[in-house]
Design an enzyme around this catalytic site. Structure first.
Site, PDB file in Angstrom:
ATOM      1  N   GLN A   8       0.622  -1.005   0.248  1.00 29.13           N
ATOM      2  CA  GLN A   8       0.076  -0.077   0.440  1.00 29.13           C
ATOM      3  C   GLN A   8       1.488   1.304  -0.155  1.00 29.13           C
ATOM      4  O   GLN A   8       1.805   1.304   0.420  1.00 29.13           O
ATOM      5  CB  GLN A   8      -1.091   0.126   0.919  1.00 29.13           C
ATOM      6  CG  GLN A   8       0.021  -0.860   2.716  1.00 29.13           C
ATOM      7  CD  GLN A   8      -0.871  -1.125   3.545  1.00 29.13           C
ATOM      8  OE1 GLN A   8      -2.300  -1.151   2.860  1.00 29.13           O
ATOM      9  NE2 GLN A   8      -0.292  -1.324   4.663  1.00 29.13           N
ATOM     10  N   ASP A  14      -7.350  -6.031  14.100  1.00 30.59           N
ATOM     11  CA  ASP A  14      -7.497  -4.180  13.806  1.00 30.59           C
ATOM     12  C   ASP A  14      -6.633  -4.038  12.593  1.00 30.59           C
ATOM     13  O   ASP A  14      -5.329  -4.362  11.946  1.00 30.59           O
ATOM     14  CB  ASP A  14      -6.362  -3.794  14.264  1.00 30.59           C
ATOM     15  CG  ASP A  14      -6.395  -2.226  14.180  1.00 30.59           C
ATOM     16  OD1 ASP A  14      -6.547  -1.719  13.756  1.00 30.59           O
ATOM     17  OD2 ASP A  14      -4.680  -1.907  15.155  1.00 30.59           O
TER      18      ASP A  14
HETATM   19  N1  SAM Z   1      -6.204   1.572  13.927  1.00 30.21           N
HETATM   20  C1  SAM Z   1      -6.633   1.933  12.669  1.00 30.21           C
HETATM   21  C2  SAM Z   1      -8.338   1.906  11.685  1.00 30.21           C
HETATM   22  O1  SAM Z   1      -8.703   1.062  12.000  1.00 30.21           O
HETATM   23  O2  SAM Z   1      -8.144   2.343  10.540  1.00 30.21           O
HETATM   24  C3  SAM Z   1      -5.503   1.712  11.968  1.00 30.21           C
HETATM   25  C4  SAM Z   1      -5.563   0.524  11.200  1.00 30.21           C
HETATM   26  S1  SAM Z   1      -4.538  -0.735  11.262  1.00 30.21           S
HETATM   27  C5  SAM Z   1      -3.057   0.712  10.856  1.00 30.21           C
HETATM   28  C6  SAM Z   1      -4.455  -1.553   9.908  1.00 30.21           C
HETATM   29  C7  SAM Z   1      -2.776  -2.695   9.435  1.00 30.21           C
HETATM   30  O3  SAM Z   1      -3.866  -3.983   8.712  1.00 30.21           O
HETATM   31  C8  SAM Z   1      -2.545  -2.046   8.481  1.00 30.21           C
HETATM   32  O4  SAM Z   1      -1.400  -1.850   8.805  1.00 30.21           O
HETATM   33  C9  SAM Z   1      -2.549  -2.943   7.082  1.00 30.21           C
HETATM   34  O5  SAM Z   1      -1.241  -3.430   6.865  1.00 30.21           O
HETATM   35  C10 SAM Z   1      -2.390  -3.717   8.197  1.00 30.21           C
HETATM   36  N2  SAM Z   1      -2.933  -5.480   6.861  1.00 30.21           N
HETATM   37  C11 SAM Z   1      -3.836  -5.515   6.574  1.00 30.21           C
HETATM   38  N3  SAM Z   1      -4.355  -6.818   6.153  1.00 30.21           N
HETATM   39  C12 SAM Z   1      -3.526  -7.651   6.676  1.00 30.21           C
HETATM   40  C13 SAM Z   1      -3.330  -8.563   6.903  1.00 30.21           C
HETATM   41  N4  SAM Z   1      -3.829  -9.614   5.857  1.00 30.21           N
HETATM   42  N5  SAM Z   1      -2.874  -9.690   7.709  1.00 30.21           N
HETATM   43  C14 SAM Z   1      -1.948  -8.835   8.322  1.00 30.21           C
HETATM   44  N6  SAM Z   1      -2.215  -7.201   8.416  1.00 30.21           N
HETATM   45  C15 SAM Z   1      -3.193  -6.767   7.342  1.00 30.21           C
END
Ligand code: SAM
Length: 285
Positions: free
Chosen positions: A31, A156
């Site tokens: 991303q 999350d």
């Molecule tokens: N608290 C915030 C919100 O809900 O908008 C932040 C969310 S947190 C930063 C979301 C994270 O999920 C991102 O860092 C993203 O890279 C991660 N993410 C997305 N898909 C994923 C996956 N398949 N496995 C592990 N992490 C993942």
């Protein structure tokens, strides 16, 4: 600059924050990652054009997604966080002295590095010695987890497009249920009742089929998220009953005060406006 443009179904909407300075811009394997200094919400983390957190209102999200599940079961010991690369959920999980092990599986190392550089008050969660970081896909990670490993799983994730798409699908919820002990709990980011009722309806229907304990929807306000609210799906597996609406744990505030969560707001988070209650109740009964 406009961030968080979204299609509300009828018309395009946008929430604007004044950008004072762009502090970081990068493209990871997954991303676009950006950090900017805003005029009114402090520093802001943006992934693929969508605000993930701001220094001013991150407490509302991190505290609720963590304490709604962990205050609902006595003495949580093993906790898994999927996503959550900024470290804020880790920071909140670390408040529980009963917790012995905190695993986190975040897909994007750039999010972790950027958070440590620009959001030290959030990324401080990584400093807890009980934390083990796994950089990888949460879907694959959960498939390999032995049955009954965790007391709680917190998902999350970002929105159900891009790398997070599968984190909203039925097979993923099945692996979460398998990874939980009897009477274990999951809390997953579950979008906005104002914008995504069709997505929420599907999540609730899937969870109802998979989680044989209880299935509940809660929500909170986060001013910088689309429509200003975000929801959570809270479910438990078959086993000791979990009454999510009535917290059983208090929280250690000795090192850091809570800014948003308290036991009253915990219970209130499960009260739904009538239009959402009608749809969600129909799927949970
Ligand atoms: N608290 C915030 C919100 O809900 O908008 C932040 C969310 S947190 C930063 C979301 C994270 O999920 C991102 O860092 C993203 O890279 C991660 N993410 C997305 N898909 C994923 C996956 N398949 N496995 C592990 N992490 C993942």
């Amino acid at each position: 600059m406009d961030h968080n443009c979204w299609d509300a179904g009828v018309q395009r909407e946008a929430h604007s924050l004044k950008v004072e300075q762009i502090l970081f811009q990068g493209k990871s394997d997954y991303q676009n990652v950006m950090v900017f200094q805003s005029a009114t919400y402090g520093k802001v983390l943006v992934l693929d054009g969508v605000i993930q957190l701001t220094e001013r209102d991150e407490c509302a999200y991190q505290e609720m997604i963590t304490h709604l599940p962990l205050c609902s079961i006595p003495n949580p010991k093993k906790v898994l966080v999927i996503g959550g690369g900024d470290g804020g959920v880790l920071r909140e999980v670390a408040r529980y002295s009963s917790v012995e092990k905190i695993d986190i599986c975040e897909i994007d190392k750039m999010v972790i590095d950027v958070s440590k550089q620009f959001f030290p008050e959030v990324a401080i969660g990584y400093e807890d010695p009980r934390v083990t970081l796994h950089v990888g896909d949460g879907v694959a990670f959960l498939k390999a987890v032995p049955a009954g490993t965790y007391d709680a799983v917190i998902v999350d994730s970002s929105d159900p497009i891009g790398p997070a798409k599968e984190l909203f699908e039925k097979p993923f919820f099945q692996t979460v249920a398998n990874a939980l002990r009897p009477g274990g709990v999951v809390c997953t980011q579950a979008e906005s009742i104002w914008l995504h009722m069709h997505i929420i309806e599907d999540i609730v229907a899937n969870c109802r089929e998979i989680f044989k304990g209880s299935v509940n929807y809660a929500w909170t306000t986060v001013p910088t998220y689309p429509s200003g609210v975000i929801g959570f799906m809270l479910c438990s597996t078959e086993g000791p009953a979990v009454d999510f609406k009535h917290p059983v744990n208090s929280i250690d505030e000795s090192k850091r005060s809570l800014r948003f969560y308290n036991s009253e707001i915990h219970t209130a988070a499960f009260c739904l406006p009538s239009f959402a209650k009608k749809v969600i109740d129909a799927k949970t009964k």
